[in-house]
Design an enzyme around this catalytic site. Structure first.
Site, PDB file in Angstrom:
ATOM      1  N   LYS A  66      -4.727  -3.653   0.030  1.00 52.26           N
ATOM      2  CA  LYS A  66      -6.066  -4.086  -0.302  1.00 52.26           C
ATOM      3  C   LYS A  66      -6.069  -5.325  -1.358  1.00 52.26           C
ATOM      4  O   LYS A  66      -7.098  -5.937  -1.203  1.00 52.26           O
ATOM      5  CB  LYS A  66      -6.908  -3.108  -0.832  1.00 52.26           C
ATOM      6  N   ASP A  86     -16.198  -0.487   0.030  1.00 53.76           N
ATOM      7  CA  ASP A  86     -15.959   0.743  -0.690  1.00 53.76           C
ATOM      8  C   ASP A  86     -17.096   1.179  -1.654  1.00 53.76           C
ATOM      9  O   ASP A  86     -17.589   2.220  -1.657  1.00 53.76           O
ATOM     10  CB  ASP A  86     -14.426   0.818  -1.263  1.00 53.76           C
TER      11      ASP A  86
END
Ligand code: ATR
Length: 283
Positions: free
Chosen positions: A66, A102
């Site tokens: 990520k 997220d």
């Protein structure tokens, strides 16, 4: 023509994203496909070049890529920059644009339990790693009454507040300090992996001292109900697991890629069914 979407991570074998996205394509009669690729850290650069060369229309990024994927993208949207991580990439005419769903996914799932107005809520985050950072930056942007962060390594909590929180009152705490003042919070969020299978007897903090009606929110969804949530519920807490965030981050990525909203209830059902019946999870 059908498009191909992907997930890259290492490992990715247990991810529920392919199941969730492919079912959502099917439900909307979209001719697209979602596939996962296990990409070792050393191969990340070539994998991203390959994604471009193959014309893959968009992809999700999971652990451990990520942060490291960011250097291979053409553009990164502001929220993802602030979070310092990307979980969703869109291929717009050959340009790879990174974003992060997220934090927003978490916010949407929290609002389902806590209501739309979070402006007065006093929030305690447990943990100061990547997951905590996504939630903290988004709560700072959207606004809550206060956001304290407790972490085993106190310095990391301090650092997260210094670098990630600019608009709202916030304080770093040790786990011991946090345990003493649980009654001060309306929402307590566990962003650590403490309590995740197979260590299902562990708890990130005790629950003695929470007020009835406090929202206890665990980002973990394996098991669906951690010991911390079960004990918190017994003390009058309102509990939520990590399924809501998982669904919402996926639904936001889906919208980004297709311009269409998926049926979130259907997504939730297929994910929870898989989690409960795959034998991988304890209810
Ligand atoms: P993620 O990206 O999933 O957040 P991470 O960046 O490795 O993963 O962060 C893990 C978080 O869980 C950290 O806050 C970590 O605490 P430390 O900063 O002290 O390492 C916390 N954590 C992990 N295992 C823990 C444990 N057994 N007890 C308390 N905290 C723990």
């Amino acid at each position: 023509m059908g498009k191909v979407f992907a997930l890259i991570g290492h490992p990715v074998g247990h991810s529920l994203s392919p199941l969730m996205h492919n079912d959502a394509f099917l439900a909307l009669a979209l001719p697209h496909h979602y596939v996962s690729f296990d990409v070792k850290p050393d191969d990340l650069k070539e994998a991203v070049s390959g994604i471009k060369a193959l014309g893959i229309a968009g992809f999700n990024v999971t652990v451990p890529h990520k942060v490291s994927v960011m250097r291979y993208l053409d553009e990164i949207e502001k929220e993802a920059k602030q979070i310092g991580a990307v979980n969703t990439v869109s291929n717009r005419d050959g340009k790879l644009i990174g974003t992060n769903t997220d934090g927003r996914g978490y916010l949407l799932s929290l609002k389902e339990k806590a209501g739309e107005n979070l402006k007065e809520k006093r929030v305690l985050l447990i943990g100061a790693g990547g997951a905590a950072r996504g939630v903290a930056v988004t709560l700072d942007r959207s606004g809550v009454g206060r956001l304290d962060i407790a972490n085993r390594t106190f310095e990391r909590a301090k650092m997260l507040i210094e670098t990630g929180i600019h608009r709202i009152p916030a304080r770093a705490l040790t786990l011991e300090e946090a345990a003493e003042r649980l009654g001060d919070y309306d929402v307590i969020v566990n962003t650590t992996s403490v309590g995740m299978s197979p260590n299902v007897e562990d708890m990130p903090l005790p629950v003695e001292g929470i007020r009835p009606g406090t929202i206890l929110s665990d980002l973990i969804y394996n098991p669906l109900r951690t010991k911390w949530l079960l004990e918190g519920e017994r003390r009058g807490g309102i509990v939520m697991n990590g399924v809501g965030m998982f669904i919402e981050q996926g639904a936001l990525a889906f919208e980004e890629w297709t311009g269409v909203s998926p049926d979130r209830e259907r997504m939730r059902k297929i994910v929870v069914d898989e989690l409960t019946h795959s034998g991988r999870i304890r209810e």
